[in-house]
Write a protein that holds these residues in place. Structure first.
Motif, PDB file in Angstrom:
ATOM      1  N   ASP A 198      13.171  -0.872  -4.223  1.00  0.00           N
ATOM      2  CA  ASP A 198      12.261  -0.283  -5.211  1.00  0.00           C
ATOM      3  C   ASP A 198      11.299  -1.318  -5.776  1.00  0.00           C
ATOM      4  O   ASP A 198      10.113  -1.039  -5.963  1.00  0.00           O
ATOM      5  CB  ASP A 198      13.057   0.365  -6.343  1.00  0.00           C
ATOM      6  CG  ASP A 198      13.776   1.631  -5.897  1.00  0.00           C
ATOM      7  OD1 ASP A 198      13.349   2.233  -4.886  1.00  0.00           O
ATOM      8  OD2 ASP A 198      14.757   2.010  -6.563  1.00  0.00           O
ATOM      9  N   ASP A 199      11.791  -2.521  -6.037  1.00  0.00           N
ATOM     10  CA  ASP A 199      10.923  -3.590  -6.535  1.00  0.00           C
ATOM     11  C   ASP A 199       9.853  -3.951  -5.504  1.00  0.00           C
ATOM     12  O   ASP A 199       8.684  -4.162  -5.859  1.00  0.00           O
ATOM     13  CB  ASP A 199      11.738  -4.834  -6.881  1.00  0.00           C
ATOM     14  CG  ASP A 199      12.621  -4.630  -8.100  1.00  0.00           C
ATOM     15  OD1 ASP A 199      12.371  -3.673  -8.867  1.00  0.00           O
ATOM     16  OD2 ASP A 199      13.557  -5.435  -8.290  1.00  0.00           O
TER      17      ASP A 199
ATOM     18  N   LYS B   7       7.187  -1.208  -5.370  1.00  0.00           N
ATOM     19  CA  LYS B   7       6.284  -1.249  -6.521  1.00  0.00           C
ATOM     20  C   LYS B   7       5.312  -2.417  -6.412  1.00  0.00           C
ATOM     21  O   LYS B   7       4.132  -2.289  -6.724  1.00  0.00           O
ATOM     22  CB  LYS B   7       7.078  -1.373  -7.811  1.00  0.00           C
ATOM     23  CG  LYS B   7       7.759  -0.095  -8.220  1.00  0.00           C
ATOM     24  CD  LYS B   7       8.555  -0.292  -9.481  1.00  0.00           C
ATOM     25  CE  LYS B   7       9.425   0.924  -9.766  1.00  0.00           C
ATOM     26  NZ  LYS B   7      10.351   0.683 -10.870  1.00  0.00           N
TER      27      LYS B   7
ATOM     28  N   GLN C  68       2.520  -1.838  -3.011  1.00  0.00           N
ATOM     29  CA  GLN C  68       2.231  -0.429  -2.743  1.00  0.00           C
ATOM     30  C   GLN C  68       1.278  -0.303  -1.569  1.00  0.00           C
ATOM     31  O   GLN C  68       0.331  -1.060  -1.437  1.00  0.00           O
ATOM     32  CB  GLN C  68       1.616   0.227  -3.969  1.00  0.00           C
ATOM     33  CG  GLN C  68       2.570   0.360  -5.105  1.00  0.00           C
ATOM     34  CD  GLN C  68       1.904   1.003  -6.318  1.00  0.00           C
ATOM     35  OE1 GLN C  68       0.707   1.233  -6.325  1.00  0.00           O
ATOM     36  NE2 GLN C  68       2.700   1.269  -7.329  1.00  0.00           N
TER      37      GLN C  68
END
Length: 63
Positions: free
Chosen positions: A14-15, A18, A21
């Motif tokens: 997830d990091d 983010k 992107q």
């Protein structure tokens, strides 16, 4: 049936998603190369798990 991913794999993926992107897509091989380029993960197994989780997330979202 799939396996349950550990939280550290999910958090790390997830990091990365983010922070970078648009860099990841639904192709596992591409995501594997991107994970090794953006990180310094030494273990192939962990790198592949992170890339696989990212691939699955992108496929589910339909990007």
């Amino acid at each position: 049936m799939g396996s349950v991913k550990p939280n550290y794999i999910k958090n790390f993926a997830d990091d990365l998603m983010k922070a970078y992107q648009g860099s990841f897509n639904a192709d596992f091989e591409h995501n594997k190369d991107m994970v090794s380029m953006y990180t310094d993960i030494r273990y192939k197994t962990i790198r592949n798990r992170v890339a696989g989780y990212i691939t699955r997330r992108v496929q589910i979202r339909g990007e």
